[in-house]
Design an enzyme around this catalytic site. Structure first.
Site, PDB file in Angstrom:
ATOM      1  CG  ASN A   8      -1.787   1.132   1.541  1.00  0.00           C
ATOM      2  OD1 ASN A   8      -1.946   1.925   0.394  1.00  0.00           O
ATOM      3  ND2 ASN A   8      -2.381   1.292   2.575  1.00  0.00           N
ATOM      4  CD1 TRP A   9       3.451   1.038  -2.764  1.00  0.00           C
ATOM      5  CD2 TRP A   9       3.462   2.197  -4.851  1.00  0.00           C
ATOM      6  NE1 TRP A   9       4.331   0.193  -3.745  1.00  0.00           N
ATOM      7  CE2 TRP A   9       4.107   0.789  -4.981  1.00  0.00           C
ATOM      8  CE3 TRP A   9       3.343   2.782  -5.859  1.00  0.00           C
ATOM      9  CZ2 TRP A   9       4.710   0.631  -5.980  1.00  0.00           C
ATOM     10  CZ3 TRP A   9       3.995   2.494  -7.165  1.00  0.00           C
ATOM     11  CH2 TRP A   9       4.573   1.419  -7.209  1.00  0.00           C
ATOM     12  CE  LYS A  10       0.016   3.299   4.730  1.00  0.00           C
ATOM     13  NZ  LYS A  10       0.006   3.491   6.108  1.00  0.00           N
ATOM     14  CG  HIS A 101      -5.834   1.736   5.167  1.00  0.00           C
ATOM     15  ND1 HIS A 101      -5.272   2.608   6.402  1.00  0.00           N
ATOM     16  CD2 HIS A 101      -4.601   0.925   5.184  1.00  0.00           C
ATOM     17  CE1 HIS A 101      -3.987   2.370   6.462  1.00  0.00           C
ATOM     18  NE2 HIS A 101      -3.771   1.410   5.896  1.00  0.00           N
ATOM     19  CD  GLU A 181      -3.669  -2.774   7.497  1.00  0.00           C
ATOM     20  OE1 GLU A 181      -2.386  -2.954   7.029  1.00  0.00           O
ATOM     21  OE2 GLU A 181      -3.911  -1.825   7.076  1.00  0.00           O
ATOM     22  N   GLY A 187       2.632   1.733  10.882  1.00  0.00           N
ATOM     23  CA  GLY A 187       3.730   3.006  10.831  1.00  0.00           C
ATOM     24  C   GLY A 187       4.438   3.129  12.014  1.00  0.00           C
ATOM     25  CB  SER A 225       5.196  -2.310  12.052  1.00  0.00           C
ATOM     26  OG  SER A 225       4.671  -1.042  12.401  1.00  0.00           O
ATOM     27  N   GLY A 246       2.956  -1.374   4.188  1.00  0.00           N
ATOM     28  CA  GLY A 246       3.105   0.049   4.041  1.00  0.00           C
ATOM     29  C   GLY A 246       4.313   0.707   3.651  1.00  0.00           C
ATOM     30  N   GLY A 247       5.075   1.288   4.690  1.00  0.00           N
ATOM     31  CA  GLY A 247       6.497   1.662   4.461  1.00  0.00           C
ATOM     32  C   GLY A 247       7.391   0.909   3.925  1.00  0.00           C
TER      33      GLY A 247
HETATM   34  C1  PEP Z   1      -0.858  -0.076   6.120  1.00  0.00           C
HETATM   35  O1  PEP Z   1      -0.656   1.203   6.411  1.00  0.00           O
HETATM   36  O2  PEP Z   1      -1.434  -0.862   5.779  1.00  0.00           O
HETATM   37  C2  PEP Z   1       0.556  -0.433   6.706  1.00  0.00           C
HETATM   38  C3  PEP Z   1       0.557  -1.637   6.938  1.00  0.00           C
HETATM   39  O3  PEP Z   1       1.577   0.243   7.100  1.00  0.00           O
HETATM   40  P1  PEP Z   1       2.828   0.009   7.489  1.00  0.00           P
HETATM   41  O4  PEP Z   1       3.583  -1.174   7.061  1.00  0.00           O
HETATM   42  O5  PEP Z   1       3.890   0.983   7.338  1.00  0.00           O
HETATM   43  O6  PEP Z   1       2.830  -0.155   9.173  1.00  0.00           O
END
Ligand code: PEP
Length: 264
Positions: A8-10, A101, A181, A187, A225, A246-247
């Site tokens: 998920n590049w947001k 989300h 999640e 994050g 994360s 995400g990140g």
């Molecule tokens: C997300 O936003 O779906 C996510 C899992 O982010 P991150 O991996 O950065 O925690």
């Protein structure tokens, strides 16, 4: 079941050049390491603005494309400034949409009634649904995780009830997945233990089965994360059918390392 590894590049990256560099690196990495990645599905969700550009590069690859959201107001077209419809996604070749989300729930106040409309709009156009659910830190600390998830999951029962039997079977078999999640893990670098996630996924699976026994095989993926150094631990649990990242999805190398962990 083949695992799902979804990036998920947001609202990232900021420039078209960076988007193209990321998608090029991803395609190179997936091509050069294809045998180590065979056993998982790989998908990315760029920003709306970048979907068409990314689609042009991914079209001839095995990497799937998702949108980060979809209109609740129309499945097709209309006077809904700023929205993108399921039909527009389908037309572009985008097979999946992320719905609910926690950032959409938090900043756009999206709740089950809106999410149900989004899911039904996806269904009317054959777009797959990745439904995100998760508890806040306060809910986690209060021991309310399963109660919160149970409430969030009622939208799945409502969704299936409003489809005809053929559509419902199609969604159950191929076009629905749940991303668990925990909001406090997104994050933050804080992660629940694999045992905790496994227990929550078992709860989710049982709750889904109470709606329809064939939902037993619905992929349930974890997000929050996930990094290359913890992916292997999550991948070891049979209850964790993949990850939403995400990140760590913003660097092709780290995303591919996570995918390799889920491809064993
Ligand atoms: C997300 O936003 O779906 C996510 C899992 O982010 P991150 O991996 O950065 O925690």
């Amino acid at each position: 079941m083949k695992s799902w590894v979804i990036g998920n590049w947001k609202l990232n990256p900021a420039s078209l050049n960076e988007v193209q560099a990321l998608v090029d690196d991803l395609v190179d990495g997936v091509n050069t390491q294809s045998s180590a990645l065979e056993a998982c599905h790989i998908m990315v969700a760029p920003s709306l603005l970048h979907l068409a550009k990314v689609d042009a590069t991914l079209r001839s690859t095995r990497i799937k494309l998702a949108c980060q959201d979809v209109s609740a107001l129309s499945a097709t077209s209309g006077a809904y400034t700023g929205d993108v419809s399921a039909e527009q996604l389908q037309d572009l070749g985008v097979q999946w949409a992320i719905i609910g989300h926690s950032e959409r729930r938090q900043y756009f106040n999206e709740q089950n009634a809106i999410l149900l409309k989004k899911m039904l709009n996806c269904a009317s156009q054959g777009v797959g649904v990745i439904l995100c659910i998760g508890e806040s830190e306060a809910d986690f600390e209060a021991g309310s995780t399963t109660q919160v998830l149970g409430e969030q999951l009622t939208v799945v029962a409502d969704f299936l009830q409003q489809l005809d039997a053929v559509e419902a079977d199609d969604y159950i078999a191929h076009k629905l997945m749940i991303a668990y999640e925990p909001v406090w893990a997104i994050g933050t670098g804080k992660v629940p233990s694999v045992e905790e996630v496994t227990t929550v996924h078992q709860f989710i699976r049982e709750r889904l089965q109470s709606f329809n026994s064939t939902l037993a095989a619905t992929p349930i993926i974890y997000g929050g994360s996930v990094k290359p150094d913890n992916a292997q631990d999550f991948a070891a649990s049979e209850q964790i059918n993949g990850v939403l990242v995400g990140g760590a999805a913003l660097k092709a190398d780290s995303f591919i390392d996570i995918a390799k962990a889920f491809s064993k």
